[in-house]
Scaffold this motif. Sequence first.
Motif, PDB file in Angstrom:
ATOM      1  N   ASP A  84      46.597 -13.372  21.980  1.00  0.00           N
ATOM      2  CA  ASP A  84      47.192 -13.429  23.310  1.00  0.00           C
ATOM      3  C   ASP A  84      46.269 -14.206  24.244  1.00  0.00           C
ATOM      4  OD1 ASP A  84      49.266 -11.830  22.384  1.00  0.00           O
ATOM      5  OD2 ASP A  84      48.289  -9.962  23.039  1.00  0.00           O
ATOM      6  N   ALA A  85      46.838 -14.904  25.213  1.00  0.00           N
ATOM      7  CA  ALA A  85      46.033 -15.671  26.166  1.00  0.00           C
ATOM      8  C   ALA A  85      45.087 -14.746  26.925  1.00  0.00           C
ATOM      9  CB  ALA A  85      46.946 -16.399  27.139  1.00  0.00           C
ATOM     10  N   GLY A  86      43.890 -15.246  27.208  1.00  0.00           N
ATOM     11  CA  GLY A  86      42.926 -14.440  27.938  1.00  0.00           C
ATOM     12  C   GLY A  86      41.526 -14.989  27.796  1.00  0.00           C
ATOM     13  N   ASP A  87      40.588 -14.332  28.446  1.00  0.00           N
ATOM     14  CA  ASP A  87      39.201 -14.791  28.449  1.00  0.00           C
ATOM     15  C   ASP A  87      38.592 -14.805  27.053  1.00  0.00           C
ATOM     16  OD1 ASP A  87      39.374 -15.090  31.179  1.00  0.00           O
ATOM     17  OD2 ASP A  87      38.333 -13.208  31.642  1.00  0.00           O
ATOM     18  N   ILE A 113      42.614  -1.013  24.055  1.00  0.00           N
ATOM     19  CA  ILE A 113      41.754  -0.493  22.994  1.00  0.00           C
ATOM     20  C   ILE A 113      40.366  -0.200  23.552  1.00  0.00           C
ATOM     21  CG2 ILE A 113      40.737  -0.934  20.726  1.00  0.00           C
ATOM     22  CD1 ILE A 113      43.048  -2.863  20.172  1.00  0.00           C
ATOM     23  N   VAL A 114      39.905   1.035  23.330  1.00  0.00           N
ATOM     24  CA  VAL A 114      38.609   1.484  23.849  1.00  0.00           C
ATOM     25  C   VAL A 114      37.898   2.297  22.768  1.00  0.00           C
ATOM     26  CG1 VAL A 114      39.371   1.517  26.258  1.00  0.00           C
ATOM     27  CG2 VAL A 114      39.661   3.566  24.830  1.00  0.00           C
ATOM     28  N   GLY A 170      49.477  -3.143  11.855  1.00  0.00           N
ATOM     29  CA  GLY A 170      48.208  -3.251  11.149  1.00  0.00           C
ATOM     30  C   GLY A 170      47.950  -2.251  10.046  1.00  0.00           C
ATOM     31  N   GLY A 171      48.767  -1.212   9.914  1.00  0.00           N
ATOM     32  CA  GLY A 171      48.581  -0.270   8.816  1.00  0.00           C
ATOM     33  C   GLY A 171      47.456   0.724   9.036  1.00  0.00           C
ATOM     34  N   TRP A 172      46.938   1.267   7.922  1.00  0.00           N
ATOM     35  CA  TRP A 172      46.018   2.410   7.944  1.00  0.00           C
ATOM     36  C   TRP A 172      44.751   2.140   8.746  1.00  0.00           C
ATOM     37  CZ3 TRP A 172      41.079   3.755   6.294  1.00  0.00           C
ATOM     38  CH2 TRP A 172      40.812   5.135   6.210  1.00  0.00           C
ATOM     39  N   TYR A 173      44.186   0.974   8.633  1.00  0.00           N
ATOM     40  CA  TYR A 173      42.905   0.692   9.277  1.00  0.00           C
ATOM     41  C   TYR A 173      43.011   0.600  10.801  1.00  0.00           C
ATOM     42  CZ  TYR A 173      40.870  -0.004   4.709  1.00  0.00           C
ATOM     43  OH  TYR A 173      40.424   0.204   3.432  1.00  0.00           O
ATOM     44  N   TYR A 174      44.243   0.538  11.310  1.00  0.00           N
ATOM     45  CA  TYR A 174      44.466   0.435  12.747  1.00  0.00           C
ATOM     46  C   TYR A 174      45.295   1.609  13.272  1.00  0.00           C
ATOM     47  CZ  TYR A 174      42.967  -4.359  11.828  1.00  0.00           C
ATOM     48  OH  TYR A 174      42.256  -5.470  11.428  1.00  0.00           O
ATOM     49  N   GLU A 198      48.413 -11.421  14.391  1.00  0.00           N
ATOM     50  CA  GLU A 198      47.232 -11.613  13.546  1.00  0.00           C
ATOM     51  C   GLU A 198      45.958 -11.760  14.380  1.00  0.00           C
ATOM     52  OE1 GLU A 198      47.886 -11.045  10.557  1.00  0.00           O
ATOM     53  OE2 GLU A 198      50.050 -11.358  10.645  1.00  0.00           O
ATOM     54  N   GLY A 199      46.075 -12.342  15.562  1.00  0.00           N
ATOM     55  CA  GLY A 199      44.916 -12.551  16.410  1.00  0.00           C
ATOM     56  C   GLY A 199      44.292 -11.276  16.930  1.00  0.00           C
ATOM     57  N   ASP A 200      44.994 -10.151  16.812  1.00  0.00           N
ATOM     58  CA  ASP A 200      44.429  -8.882  17.267  1.00  0.00           C
ATOM     59  C   ASP A 200      43.212  -8.463  16.437  1.00  0.00           C
ATOM     60  OD1 ASP A 200      46.106  -8.450  19.440  1.00  0.00           O
ATOM     61  OD2 ASP A 200      47.654  -7.484  18.228  1.00  0.00           O
ATOM     62  N   VAL A 201      43.027  -9.088  15.279  1.00  0.00           N
ATOM     63  CA  VAL A 201      41.789  -8.881  14.514  1.00  0.00           C
ATOM     64  C   VAL A 201      40.587  -9.180  15.398  1.00  0.00           C
ATOM     65  CG1 VAL A 201      40.368  -9.796  12.641  1.00  0.00           C
ATOM     66  CG2 VAL A 201      42.771  -9.317  12.236  1.00  0.00           C
TER      67      VAL A 201
END
Length: 412
Positions: free
Chosen positions: A44-47, A330-331, A361-365, A375-378
């Motif tokens: 996503d667009a951002g800093d 996410i924190v 994202g499944g189990w790890y998320y 995909e960029g949320d990685v």
Amino acid sequence: MSRPLPIFMLTFLFFVHHYVGQAALASEAVSLGPRPLFLVDDMDAGDLKEKLLQCKAGPSKVSDFSIAHRGASLQFPEHTKEGYLAAARMGAGIIECDATFTKDKALVCRHSQCDLHLTTDILSRPELAAKCSVPFTPADGSSTKASAKCCTSDLTLAEFKSLKGKMDGANDEAKTIPEYVKGTADWRTDLYAAKGTLMTHQESIALIDSLGLKFIPELKSADVSMPYDGNFTQQEYAKSLIADYKAAGIDPKRVFPQSFNLDDVLYWIENEPEFGAQATFLDSRYRGNALNPDDPNTFSPSMQDLADKGLRYIAPPIWMLLALDDNGKIVPSAYAKEARKAGLNIIAWSLERSGSLTNGGGWYYRSVTDAINNEGDVMTVLDVLAKDVGAVGVFSDWPATTTYYANCMGID
């Protein structure tokens, strides 16, 4: 005629050549490929995206923040020479060998003592398949799934070394062995599975040392009754792992021995203090809901109790370190905060272990599913782990991703 150099100068030059040469080898070999920028482009667009895009020209170098999970197992057969070399070339500063043992008690690199039917060609080798704990059983087309169970403890070291690694997976609907072994997930590939050279623990040490990198061996839970063969106790097993590093003359500061069994970790802390200083507790207390990462009252022993026992490193799955705030951001979780409060170093596992992240994202998320949709949320998760959680390292099935982030953020 030139005079010979004094012995102290020859010794000095040897060490300079060896250590600087190894560092140069590791650094010059780093090549991150297209995946990191594929992920950044999808953010996503951002800093954060803008910052990561600014690093696309490199330079790339090795980072200890980037830990190779079983090598480069997203696309290479896990715990193989080829996978380890790929991980090193992607800048992983630390490489994992999961250590289990053969019938003759030699330590070898496998994720599980009984995964040979999933990760090697053993079922295609009739003379060795006959030694499997449970032979291949085909699916019957209704309720019975295809199955097998082949263990390193079924084979001698020589027999194990004759196998070839393959991508982890099996087709449980198979009626034949050739159908069964074709179980690679559709988001992985068999493109790099032509060789699959299996590794002993000692061979992994020699290879990783030659690359000038660090070690994070995991003592795997035994699938056979311990003591094995009457005299190979759990403590002997834990001792043998460290013995291989001593025999190879490895500096203990380069080794992070790890186990899901807290008693193994405490054994190293007490009996192998030089290596135990970096012993890592792989925290699986989430199993059976014994631990709620949002409720410190369920942490038993507490983070401070673990620190008081001499523990300095703790490694939970990624989702245990993350939570969502009231705005869906996410924190760090309460688990992460308590670990930091107790002075524990945090290592997270395992990035790039999932398939597509477009559906959460499944189990790890699992703790932050509502915030995962591309995909960029990685990269977003990596950023929170590094900056907010304060993780000192992240396991990844594709180390280039973690290396790219670490290089961009100046994390050595």
